[in-house]
Every structure is written in C-alpha cells, then in structure tokens.
Design an enzyme around this catalytic site. Structure first.
Site, PDB file in Angstrom:
ATOM      1  CG  HIS A  26      -1.932   1.013   1.134  1.00 58.21           C
ATOM      2  ND1 HIS A  26      -3.036   1.096   0.799  1.00 58.21           N
ATOM      3  CD2 HIS A  26      -1.820   2.106   1.937  1.00 58.21           C
ATOM      4  CE1 HIS A  26      -3.901   2.733   1.579  1.00 58.21           C
ATOM      5  NE2 HIS A  26      -2.812   2.965   2.097  1.00 58.21           N
ATOM      6  CD  GLU A  27       2.294   3.688   3.853  1.00 56.83           C
ATOM      7  OE1 GLU A  27       2.754   5.026   2.600  1.00 56.83           O
ATOM      8  OE2 GLU A  27       0.562   4.012   4.518  1.00 56.83           O
ATOM      9  CG  HIS A  30       0.596   6.162  -0.701  1.00 57.67           C
ATOM     10  ND1 HIS A  30      -0.427   6.580  -0.887  1.00 57.67           N
ATOM     11  CD2 HIS A  30       0.484   5.568   0.378  1.00 57.67           C
ATOM     12  CE1 HIS A  30      -1.513   5.979  -0.431  1.00 57.67           C
ATOM     13  NE2 HIS A  30      -1.315   5.799   0.985  1.00 57.67           N
TER      14      HIS A  30
END
Length: 405
Positions: A26-27, A30
C-alpha cells in the site's frame, strides 16, 4: 510455555507477516507514484518504532526497517502530519519556510505544492496498489494452479428447512441465483449467506427442464472453521460432488488476469452488498472483523493448511499458498477501507482534494478539524465494534464468566 509459543507461531506470526506485506505494498503505491512526479521523500519504513536497519540512498531517502512489524509508512518532506491537508495559511507558512532554507522554487518538489491531480493520484495509488497485489496473486494462482469448479448439484435437502419449503429436490442443479448465472456451488453459498430474510429466486435444472424456485434464507449461527461462529443466511442444502464432477481449469495468463479482475470485483461487490445490508438493518454486522479476527483467521488458515498433510515440505507449501490467498483478500479489504470518504483515510484526502478542485482553495482549517474529529470517532467506533465481534467469536466473555462463577 511451549503451548503459548506454539499459539504465537500459529496466530501472531502469520498475521504480522500478511499485514506487513499488504501495508508495505500500500505504502509502496504511494511512494512509487510520488517519485514518478518527483516528490521529495524523507523516509520509507517497513514497520514502526526504532530502526533495526537503516540506509539512506543518493536521493536522501532513508530506507528503514522498524522493530514493530505492524505495516509501514512513507514520509514526504514537509509532511508534519500525514493525516492532515494544510489549509491556505498552513501552505503559505510552509512555502516561506522552504524558500528561506532552500531558495525560491524548492517548494515545487514538495507534495503539498504539486497540482491537485498529482496529489490525488499519489493518494489513490495506495489503495490501487492493494487491488493490484490481489489481482497479481489471483492471476498467478489461476494460471499456475488452476481453479476447481464444482457444479451446484443438490446432494441433500434438509427437512424443515427453507430449501425444503421452497421445493428443492435432490439432484437439482442450480444454474441461476437472483438472475446471475452460477457455475460453482460456492457461489450459491455466497448469495445465501448474505441474503438472510430476503427472498431469492433460484433457477434449477431438473430432468432437463428449468424450474424457478423462491426461497428465503434464515439467519443462523454457523461455526466457520477459520473465522469462528458467525450469523449468516442458511438455506438447508447439502453439497457432495460425485466422482468426476470436480473440474480443474488452468487459465492462460491473459484469461487468468481477466478472472483475477473479476474475482477482485466480486469480493468488492460482496463487501458493498454486506455494508448496504448493515445500513438498512438487514444484517447485524457480526462478520466485520478487526485485528483480532484477522489474526484468528490467519491462524485458522495456517492450521487448516498444515493439517492437510503430514509431510513437512507439503505442509510448508500448503501454508504458504493459503497465506498468499489470504493476503490477497486482506489486501482488497485494506484497499477498500482506505477509499472510504473518512478524513483520516485516503478517501477523506481525496474528498478534500475534490473540494479544493472546485473551490480553488484548500478546505479551511476549522472544517478539517471537525472532519478529522468526526472521522476519527467513526473509525475508532468501527474498530471497537469489529473488536467486540472478534471477542464474541473468541468466546472470551463466556470464559471470563466461567472464571467469575
């Protein structure tokens, strides 16, 4: 002591492993989109707390491994509070500080001074990465291992059940539920589980003829081998495939990708359906799980996979495959959760960016403050509710009551 250690290995370790992988991806979503737009980044961390390992690359980004394996995070330069979006006054102060330290134009490399569409893409990239992870896992599994398909042929109709009252018979083959074509008996179970108290139309094939039957699943407590006792819809049908009925389909990569996208969409659709039924009062919400429930499910998956064989090598392979599939489902859940329009989540940030795009200015600080308080209260309330469900399934209250009596 050894028993406690064994429980930790079975439940806690798989949970932390799955959570860390999913949150890290997820990170990473980003991070990768931010770097594509040349956003200045201070740190990418796997885990929280004090660094166990740390290295700073030539771009000045610190790559850190924290001692607490509960996910990870990415920290953009100038990002004092990753849960907030600065208002106009905050942006002006941050710009002056950057210009004073690094010179005019340096602020263009900072996240908050990027165009709205770039910030929105960076924000959405985290949940999108979770969906990509799930699709990738499903694609590999569907292509390499294939998918088992079991026809929805009724092997037993339990007496005094919704199915018997609706007129189901042994050897009926369910081909449609609620207007949707069915190819596997597990699809029938999915529809029934989330339709307690709601009439469902079933099209069955009986002696070569299509017959429409209407049945209303009854909410009942079922002991799921992985998640524990849950209240779901129950119809009263038994499934037992005959020899040769189970088919294994190996998809070529491009078709496996299509099936993986459909699988991910089905899980998201089921989630939305369930939440909608909670809002309308048709479901109790006891299927919602928090960290304890996810840990219990991870342990259940591990135990079930290990029990399938006594060979150590095959046990390791089974556990790995089951946890990979479990990670795909958890990844979809985390991606969906983060897209909810709650200010402390990615979806809330996207909501603020939408306002900024229309109003041509950031959301005022006082409005953000109220939004974050309400959002945090909603999120905490949801987590408390999910944790209550987890404790109920773990029968903790019965255990404590037994100690007190």
């Amino acid at each position: 002591m050894l028993n406690v250690l064994g429980q930790v290995l079975i439940y806690v370790v798989p949970f932390l492993l799955v959570l860390t992988i999913v949150v890290t991806i997820h990170e990473l979503g980003h991070f990768l989109v931010a770097r594509a737009f040349k956003v200045k980044v201070d740190r990418f961390s796997i885990g929280f707390g004090r660094a166990v390992l740390s290295r700073t690359d030539r771009h000045g980004i610190e790559w850190r491994l924290g001692w607490l394996p509960l996910g990870g995070y990415v920290k953009f330069s100038g990002d004092l509070d990753s849960s907030a979006v600065p208002d106009q006054a905050g942006l002006d102060d941050l710009r002056q500080e950057i210009v004073a330290e690094q010179g005019a134009g340096a602020e263009k490399a900072y996240f908050y001074f990027k165009p709205i569409w770039q910030r929105a893409l960076i924000t959405a990239a985290g949940p999108f990465a979770n969906f990509v992870l799930a699709i990738t896992i499903f694609t590999v599994l569907f292509s390499a291992l294939g998918v088992s398909v079991v026809p929805a042929r009724v092997a037993e109709v339990f007496p005094d059940s919704a199915a018997s009252r609706a007129g189901f018979q042994v050897d009926d083959r369910v081909i449609k539920v609620g207007g949707r074509e069915i190819s596997d008996f597990r699809d029938v179970g999915q529809f029934v589980a989330l339709s307690s108290g709601s009439p469902l139309d079933f099209v069955v094939l009986r002696n070569g003829h299509e017959i429409t039957l209407t049945a209303t699943p009854v909410r009942t407590v079922r002991d799921d081998p992985i998640s524990g006792p849950v209240r779901v819809g129950y119809l009263g049908l038994g499934w037992n495939p005959r020899p040769g009925e189970v088919a294994y389909i190996h998809y070529p990569p491009h078709k496996a990708l299509g099936q993986a996208v459909m699988q991910t969409g089905d899980i998201l659709g089921t989630t939305l359906t369930y939440l909608g039924r909670i809002v309308t009062g048709k479901e109790s919400g006891d299927l919602l799980s928090g960290p304890l429930g996810i840990a219990k499910a991870a342990g259940g998956v591990t135990k079930r996979a290990a029990a399938a064989t006594t060979d150590r090598g095959l046990q390791l392979a089974n556990v790995s495959l089951m946890l990979i599939q479990f990670a795909a489902i958890v990844s979809i859940g985390i991606g969906f959760l983060n897209l909810l329009p709650i200010p402390v989540l990615d979806g809330g940030h996207l909501l603020f960016y939408g306002y900024e795009a229309v109003a041509r200015r950031p959301v005022p600080a006082n409005v953000q403050e109220v939004g974050y308080r309400v959002g945090l209260a909603l999120l905490v309330g949801l987590m408390l509710f999910a944790t209550w469900n987890d404790l109920q399934k773990l029968s903790l209250f019965k255990f404590l009551g037994g100690l007190a009596s």
